[in-house]
Design an enzyme around this catalytic site. Structure first.
Site, PDB file in Angstrom:
ATOM      1  N   ASP A  70       0.851  -1.186   0.000  1.00 45.13           N
ATOM      2  CA  ASP A  70       0.000   0.000   0.000  1.00 45.13           C
ATOM      3  C   ASP A  70       0.884   1.231   0.000  1.00 45.13           C
ATOM      4  O   ASP A  70       1.670   1.442   0.937  1.00 45.13           O
ATOM      5  CB  ASP A  70      -0.894  -0.034   1.248  1.00 45.13           C
ATOM      6  CG  ASP A  70      -1.827   1.166   1.352  1.00 45.13           C
ATOM      7  OD1 ASP A  70      -1.809   2.028   0.451  1.00 45.13           O
ATOM      8  OD2 ASP A  70      -2.569   1.222   2.348  1.00 45.13           O
ATOM      9  N   SER A 149       0.346  14.864 -12.945  1.00 42.60           N
ATOM     10  CA  SER A 149      -0.790  14.868 -13.857  1.00 42.60           C
ATOM     11  C   SER A 149      -0.837  16.219 -14.558  1.00 42.60           C
ATOM     12  O   SER A 149      -0.315  17.221 -14.043  1.00 42.60           O
ATOM     13  CB  SER A 149      -2.095  14.656 -13.076  1.00 42.60           C
ATOM     14  OG  SER A 149      -3.244  14.908 -13.884  1.00 42.60           O
ATOM     15  N   TYR A 162      -7.504  16.911  -5.794  1.00 49.90           N
ATOM     16  CA  TYR A 162      -6.640  16.038  -6.597  1.00 49.90           C
ATOM     17  C   TYR A 162      -5.546  16.848  -7.283  1.00 49.90           C
ATOM     18  O   TYR A 162      -4.361  16.500  -7.224  1.00 49.90           O
ATOM     19  CB  TYR A 162      -7.495  15.310  -7.635  1.00 49.90           C
ATOM     20  CG  TYR A 162      -6.719  14.462  -8.619  1.00 49.90           C
ATOM     21  CD1 TYR A 162      -6.312  13.175  -8.282  1.00 49.90           C
ATOM     22  CD2 TYR A 162      -6.417  14.936  -9.893  1.00 49.90           C
ATOM     23  CE1 TYR A 162      -5.613  12.385  -9.181  1.00 49.90           C
ATOM     24  CE2 TYR A 162      -5.720  14.161 -10.798  1.00 49.90           C
ATOM     25  CZ  TYR A 162      -5.318  12.886 -10.446  1.00 49.90           C
ATOM     26  OH  TYR A 162      -4.622  12.118 -11.348  1.00 49.90           O
ATOM     27  N   LYS A 166      -1.265  16.806  -7.040  1.00 48.95           N
ATOM     28  CA  LYS A 166      -0.407  16.592  -8.198  1.00 48.95           C
ATOM     29  C   LYS A 166       0.550  17.760  -8.417  1.00 48.95           C
ATOM     30  O   LYS A 166       1.687  17.578  -8.856  1.00 48.95           O
ATOM     31  CB  LYS A 166      -1.267  16.346  -9.439  1.00 48.95           C
ATOM     32  CG  LYS A 166      -2.070  15.045  -9.380  1.00 48.95           C
ATOM     33  CD  LYS A 166      -1.153  13.839  -9.209  1.00 48.95           C
ATOM     34  CE  LYS A 166      -1.909  12.526  -9.248  1.00 48.95           C
ATOM     35  NZ  LYS A 166      -1.010  11.349  -9.171  1.00 48.95           N
TER      36      LYS A 166
END
Length: 265
Positions: A70, A149, A162, A166
């Site tokens: 993980d 991203s 999110y 990034k």
């Protein structure tokens, strides 16, 4: 002469750890690195999926093993790094790809949801960077590639948390690159655009969203995981020996296009 240039991309004898190797970009990366000669440890929260990726690599003549790990657990990240060192004598290439998103407006986020996204995307990447860099600095070289991203450069409604993780990964990688560069370690990021993976499959399955996203790229289509894995392989190879602290955008021109103008209309 030709062999000398080809050798720049040859990963024969290199040891690699790929986090997120059960599916998507991580799986494609593990397969590509192995195809170029690397010995790969495939790690993922989905341990069965990671082992399946490793088994398919071995079936194709490569060297790989899989394990459950993980990214959000520092202990498990450390174990994945040390497993690679024990199995292959070192860690030459470290790649981390896992990321999660909860698509909703910032005002609707709960603290638990915020912590989940930041805990895996940012804190998990921190764990990986810290552990991989320590091994590589000690051995005097290596290449680390983290997954940012295009959303680290631009954003749309519902992706604020999110995108923030990034963007933070970009700066964290740049900072690490300046710290371990003198020890021969290179650290870079990739920034995928709209890529067909299990994470994005719900968006792609919606025809309106799929077509809208396709139209925003210069090629008019979504990318494949293999197309991102190719960028990772470049950064992992000696062909990128003078590249560190950089962000390689793989988005078919999404981040450089500001709409379309067709003079023929």
């Amino acid at each position: 002469m030709t062999n000398r240039y080809r050798a720049l991309f040859d990963l024969t004898g290199k040891s690699a750890l790929v986090m997120g190797a059960a599916s998507g970009i991580g799986e494609a990366t593990a397969r590509m690195l192995a195809g170029l000669g690397a010995q790969v440890v495939c790690a993922d929260l989905d341990g069965a999926g990671a082992k399946a990726t490793a088994e398919s690599i071995v079936a194709e003549g490569g060297t790989a093993q899989g394990l459950a790990a993980d990214l959000g657990s520092h202990e498990q990240v450390t174990e994945a790094v040390q497993t690679t060192v024990r199995a292959y004598g070192g860690l030459d290439i470290g790649v981390t790809t896992p990321g999660i998103n909860i698509r909703k407006r910032l005002s609707a986020y709960s603290e638990d949801e915020f912590d989940r996204i930041v805990g895996l995307n940012l804190k998990g990447t921190f764990f990986f960077l810290q552990d991989a860099a320590a091994v590589m600095a000690e051995q005097g070289g290596g290449s680390i590639i983290a997954c940012s991203s295009m959303r680290g450069l631009m954003v749309e409604p519902g992706l604020g948390v999110y995108a923030s993780t990034k963007a933070a990964i970009l700066q964290m990688v740049r900072g690490l690159a300046t710290e371990v560069g003198p020890r021969g370690v290179r650290v870079n990021t990739i920034a995928p655009g709209v890529i067909d993976t299990p994470l994005t499959r719900p968006l792609r399955d919606d025809v309106r969203t799929r077509d809208a996203y396709s139209a925003h790229t210069a090629f008019g289509r979504w990318g494949s995981a293999d197309e991102v894995a190719s960028a990772v392989a470049f950064l992992a190879s000696d062909a990128a020996s003078y590249v560190t602290g950089e962000n390689l955008v793989v988005d078919a021109g999404w981040t450089v296009m500001d709409g379309r103008f067709d003079p023929g209309r």
